[in-house]
Design a protein around this motif. Sequence first.
Motif, PDB file in Angstrom:
ATOM      1  N   ASN A  56      12.698  33.896 -16.996  1.00 20.60           N
ATOM      2  CA  ASN A  56      13.163  33.074 -18.118  1.00 20.60           C
ATOM      3  C   ASN A  56      14.254  32.106 -17.676  1.00 20.60           C
ATOM      4  O   ASN A  56      14.267  30.937 -18.085  1.00 20.60           O
ATOM      5  N   ALA A  57      15.167  32.589 -16.834  1.00 19.82           N
ATOM      6  CA  ALA A  57      16.259  31.729 -16.367  1.00 19.82           C
ATOM      7  C   ALA A  57      15.731  30.609 -15.482  1.00 19.82           C
ATOM      8  O   ALA A  57      16.158  29.454 -15.585  1.00 19.82           O
ATOM      9  N   VAL A  58      14.803  30.945 -14.589  1.00 17.02           N
ATOM     10  CA  VAL A  58      14.216  29.932 -13.704  1.00 17.02           C
ATOM     11  C   VAL A  58      13.472  28.874 -14.518  1.00 17.02           C
ATOM     12  O   VAL A  58      13.552  27.669 -14.234  1.00 17.02           O
ATOM     13  N   THR A  59      12.781  29.295 -15.555  1.00 17.34           N
ATOM     14  CA  THR A  59      11.965  28.384 -16.356  1.00 17.34           C
ATOM     15  C   THR A  59      12.791  27.512 -17.279  1.00 17.34           C
ATOM     16  O   THR A  59      12.535  26.307 -17.420  1.00 17.34           O
ATOM     17  N   ASN A  60      13.819  28.076 -17.883  1.00 22.80           N
ATOM     18  CA  ASN A  60      14.491  27.402 -18.995  1.00 22.80           C
ATOM     19  C   ASN A  60      15.902  26.912 -18.708  1.00 22.80           C
ATOM     20  O   ASN A  60      16.472  26.199 -19.538  1.00 22.80           O
ATOM     21  N   MET A  61      16.462  27.272 -17.560  1.00 17.62           N
ATOM     22  CA  MET A  61      17.860  26.916 -17.287  1.00 17.62           C
ATOM     23  C   MET A  61      17.941  26.136 -15.974  1.00 17.62           C
ATOM     24  O   MET A  61      17.874  26.724 -14.887  1.00 17.62           O
ATOM     25  N   GLY A  62      18.053  24.804 -16.091  1.00 20.62           N
ATOM     26  CA  GLY A  62      18.128  23.969 -14.902  1.00 20.62           C
ATOM     27  C   GLY A  62      19.318  24.304 -14.032  1.00 20.62           C
ATOM     28  O   GLY A  62      19.243  24.267 -12.794  1.00 20.62           O
ATOM     29  N   ASN A  63      20.452  24.658 -14.664  1.00 17.19           N
ATOM     30  CA  ASN A  63      21.630  24.996 -13.871  1.00 17.19           C
ATOM     31  C   ASN A  63      21.434  26.314 -13.122  1.00 17.19           C
ATOM     32  O   ASN A  63      22.000  26.522 -12.055  1.00 17.19           O
ATOM     33  N   PHE A  64      20.595  27.197 -13.659  1.00 17.69           N
ATOM     34  CA  PHE A  64      20.323  28.453 -12.949  1.00 17.69           C
ATOM     35  C   PHE A  64      19.471  28.193 -11.710  1.00 17.69           C
ATOM     36  O   PHE A  64      19.645  28.868 -10.687  1.00 17.69           O
ATOM     37  N   GLN A  65      18.567  27.244 -11.785  1.00 14.87           N
ATOM     38  CA  GLN A  65      17.761  26.896 -10.608  1.00 14.87           C
ATOM     39  C   GLN A  65      18.661  26.503  -9.442  1.00 14.87           C
ATOM     40  O   GLN A  65      18.474  26.956  -8.310  1.00 14.87           O
ATOM     41  N   MET A  66      19.663  25.657  -9.719  1.00 15.32           N
ATOM     42  CA  MET A  66      20.582  25.232  -8.672  1.00 15.32           C
ATOM     43  C   MET A  66      21.446  26.400  -8.199  1.00 15.32           C
ATOM     44  O   MET A  66      21.682  26.565  -6.997  1.00 15.32           O
ATOM     45  N   TYR A  67      21.895  27.218  -9.146  1.00 16.68           N
ATOM     46  CA  TYR A  67      22.700  28.395  -8.784  1.00 16.68           C
ATOM     47  C   TYR A  67      21.908  29.324  -7.872  1.00 16.68           C
ATOM     48  O   TYR A  67      22.420  29.819  -6.866  1.00 16.68           O
ATOM     49  N   LEU A  68      20.653  29.548  -8.210  1.00 21.59           N
ATOM     50  CA  LEU A  68      19.802  30.426  -7.407  1.00 21.59           C
ATOM     51  C   LEU A  68      19.634  29.876  -5.998  1.00 21.59           C
ATOM     52  O   LEU A  68      19.755  30.610  -5.002  1.00 21.59           O
ATOM     53  N   MET A  69      19.386  28.577  -5.879  1.00 18.02           N
ATOM     54  CA  MET A  69      19.224  27.966  -4.564  1.00 18.02           C
ATOM     55  C   MET A  69      20.511  28.057  -3.751  1.00 18.02           C
ATOM     56  O   MET A  69      20.484  28.321  -2.540  1.00 18.02           O
ATOM     57  N   ASN A  70      21.644  27.833  -4.412  1.00 16.74           N
ATOM     58  CA  ASN A  70      22.923  27.936  -3.704  1.00 16.74           C
ATOM     59  C   ASN A  70      23.153  29.336  -3.163  1.00 16.74           C
ATOM     60  O   ASN A  70      23.647  29.520  -2.045  1.00 16.74           O
ATOM     61  N   GLU A  71      22.799  30.337  -3.953  1.00 18.12           N
ATOM     62  CA  GLU A  71      22.983  31.727  -3.512  1.00 18.12           C
ATOM     63  C   GLU A  71      22.018  32.084  -2.384  1.00 18.12           C
ATOM     64  O   GLU A  71      22.365  32.821  -1.466  1.00 18.12           O
ATOM     65  N   ILE A  72      20.830  31.550  -2.428  1.00 14.72           N
ATOM     66  CA  ILE A  72      19.828  31.858  -1.412  1.00 14.72           C
ATOM     67  C   ILE A  72      20.163  31.209  -0.074  1.00 14.72           C
ATOM     68  O   ILE A  72      19.946  31.788   0.993  1.00 14.72           O
ATOM     69  N   THR A  73      20.720  30.005  -0.116  1.00 12.44           N
ATOM     70  CA  THR A  73      20.886  29.222   1.111  1.00 12.44           C
ATOM     71  C   THR A  73      22.287  29.267   1.704  1.00 12.44           C
ATOM     72  O   THR A  73      22.568  28.577   2.667  1.00 12.44           O
TER      73      THR A  73
END
Length: 276
Positions: free
Chosen positions: A57-74
Amino acid sequence: MAKLSISHISFQELQEVVTLLRNVSDFDLSGYSKSSLKRRIQRVMDLERMDFVDLKNAVTNMGNFQMYLMNEITVNVTEMFRDPKYYATLRHEVLPYLETYPALKFWSAGCSTGEEVYSLAILLQETDLYPRSFIYGTDINIHVLETAKKGIYPIKKIKQYSENYNGTEGTGSLSDYYTAMYEAAIFNSDIRRNILFSQHNLVSDSVFNEFQFISCRNVLIYFDMELQNRVLQLFYDSLSEFGFLCLGPKETLLSRDIMVNFKVVNKEFNIYQKIK
């Protein structure tokens, strides 16, 4: 209300998240090592107390979460003059060759918070190459790039950085290149003037300049073999004839098809020179 239990993501669910993220954003994690990716996404789920449904749900609906997730992964671990003997090797085996060029372009790919870029700048300054050099530091993670652009690091890290510098056969002291301010150190403007930090995605972006030197250390280990080969081809296409490619201690061109286009300059530190 936050959940009391944390679910663990499976490899099948991981693939679903990778596909979903690629469909709803510009981020493509399909070439990342599945084991490493699974650990990092699991860490985000644990920190945010998410189950798999929450994550989707966060990946689909929250653009800021997409960036947060990428920052944490990389996010990658880095430090100034990491592997001091590597920098001493550059000083003796690579930079004397580059002295023959009237202008030099360097690329630090996956530069994280910028310590490697400033290390390279100092090395070039001490070999009188910096005035005719320009260094590009790139990373997919815009959060770490902001730190890199400022050139400000905690003073508590500088002691280790200074010890590393002393192992590079430097001609001065690391303190010659920064100004201490309370609990932080900022690197001097004369070291930062020929540096540009910008976002670049090794997975999807293409050649953006021609370089005499490319460093990408401890990044390829997070990619699967297919993506590693694609990135190595990108580096080959980005290098000028007789340009140098430097990889991390666990990364090598040996046994790869692309190796026919390079010669080994230093096997211990995985330094190669493009020959055709």
